[in-house]
Design a protein around this motif. Sequence first.
Motif, short mmCIF file in Angstrom:
data_model
loop_
_atom_site.label_atom_id
_atom_site.label_comp_id
_atom_site.label_asym_id
_atom_site.label_seq_id
_atom_site.Cartn_x
_atom_site.Cartn_y
_atom_site.Cartn_z
N GLY A 254 0.78 -1.18 0.18
CA GLY A 254 -0.27 -0.10 0.15
C GLY A 254 0.74 1.26 -0.09
N SER A 255 0.19 2.38 0.12
CA SER A 255 0.91 3.67 0.03
C SER A 255 0.61 4.08 1.31
N TRP A 256 1.77 4.46 2.19
CA TRP A 256 1.70 5.12 3.54
C TRP A 256 2.21 6.58 3.28
N GLN A 257 1.02 7.65 3.40
CA GLN A 257 1.79 8.68 3.36
C GLN A 257 2.17 9.63 4.68
N GLY A 258 3.16 10.16 4.95
CA GLY A 258 3.48 10.64 6.16
C GLY A 258 4.22 12.03 5.88
N ILE A 259 4.16 12.80 6.88
CA ILE A 259 5.17 14.25 7.10
C ILE A 259 6.13 14.14 7.75
N LEU A 260 7.11 14.67 7.29
CA LEU A 260 8.41 14.80 8.19
C LEU A 260 9.23 16.08 7.98
N ALA A 261 10.03 16.44 9.07
CA ALA A 261 10.57 17.75 8.81
C ALA A 261 12.20 17.43 8.87
N PRO A 262 13.02 18.34 8.65
CA PRO A 262 14.39 18.18 8.88
C PRO A 262 14.96 17.85 10.21
N ALA A 263 16.00 16.82 10.51
CA ALA A 263 16.09 16.75 11.79
C ALA A 263 16.95 17.72 12.55
N GLY A 264 16.43 18.08 13.78
CA GLY A 264 16.89 19.38 14.29
C GLY A 264 15.70 20.46 14.46
N THR A 265 14.70 20.02 13.87
CA THR A 265 13.42 20.91 14.14
C THR A 265 13.17 20.92 15.44
N PRO A 266 13.13 22.17 16.18
CA PRO A 266 12.74 22.14 17.52
C PRO A 266 11.63 21.34 17.89
N THR A 267 11.43 20.52 18.82
CA THR A 267 10.49 19.61 19.39
C THR A 267 9.09 20.25 19.44
N PRO A 268 8.97 21.72 20.05
CA PRO A 268 7.90 22.26 20.05
C PRO A 268 6.99 22.46 18.85
N ILE A 269 7.85 22.73 17.83
CA ILE A 269 7.36 23.15 16.50
C ILE A 269 7.00 21.63 15.65
N VAL A 270 7.77 20.74 16.21
CA VAL A 270 7.20 19.22 15.59
C VAL A 270 5.79 19.01 16.24
N ASN A 271 5.88 19.10 17.55
CA ASN A 271 4.60 19.05 18.34
C ASN A 271 3.39 19.87 17.58
N LYS A 272 3.74 21.14 17.45
CA LYS A 272 2.61 21.90 17.04
C LYS A 272 2.05 21.55 15.69
N LEU A 273 3.17 21.22 14.77
CA LEU A 273 2.68 20.76 13.39
C LEU A 273 1.73 19.39 13.62
#
Length: 328
Positions: A254-273
């Motif tokens: 199947g096709s598993w779609q996901g969203i990622l950011a560059p490593a080092g993106t601050p955890t609060p921003i990752v959590n907000k996204l």
Amino acid sequence: MFNQVKCLVALILSTMIGMSAFAQTNPAANYPNKPIRIIVPFPAGGTSDVLARLLGQKMGEAWGQTVIVENKPGASGNLGADIVAKATPDGYTLLLMDVGTLAISQSLYPNLTFNVDKDFAPITMVAYSPHLLVASNKMPFNSAPELISYAKKNPGKLNFASAAGSGSANHLAGVVFAKQAGIDWAYIPYKGGAQAITDLGAGQVDVTFNGMTGTYPHVKSGTIKLLAVSSAKRNSVIPNTPTVAETIPGFLTGSWQGILAPAGTPTPIVNKLNAEILRAMKLPEVREALKTAGADPYPMTPQEFDKWLNAEVLAWGKVIKDNNIKLD
């Protein structure tokens, strides 16, 4: 009066300093304050592109910021993934792609310019849509068993469109299907599913596996024909369509779609996204759009997604090794 003014000035300065300190300790406080780019490493019209535009619209509406979807096809998705891996880790450059394809790259490309485990900050899985096994209307078969029978009677005659290039999840689905069915066909690489489906409709290629989100509209329009679905159970949108597993037990892709950011993106921003994307995925219109496209929402925390991605790297690595799959 002078002392009151001094106190007021001191209070304002103290508040400003406190707000500045909060912004420094919590980088998500003012995020986002400029446009966000979502890189889709495949051409427009495919599953990843459809989902990126759907979610990007909702994110933009919620945050009052422009969310731009940029298609950067090439190298089975690796070109666009590399752009994000090397981008500034500030939350303004994101990657939305078939993470099965991303996981495959780690084992298939010996000179990969990024490391899947180290160069990305997983945000969330978005959706799973099964692959559809589809064929050109010019083909004489109408089911998976008929396809296998035809291929055995006509060895080497069929060609298979590798919808996202050699080594993609679509390509490996074709490899595993052919091996387990005991058939042989030629592989024709494409940069993305949209062009592969277009050529399938024109009869320039014979058969392919492709994500349901980007493929089912062409089935409904009658430009290609549906043979089977790759999910473990029959899909509720197409309940009369048999699964591949009814012919080849245990078959699941199947096709598993996901969203990622560059490593080092601050955890609060990752959590907000993560929180915003999961909120958007709960909207009735988004859920209905996913259902219509044959996709199931697959929300995860960043930690769950990271664990899942690492497991996929290992699983696809085993498939590649066991089948001795190498790029030509």
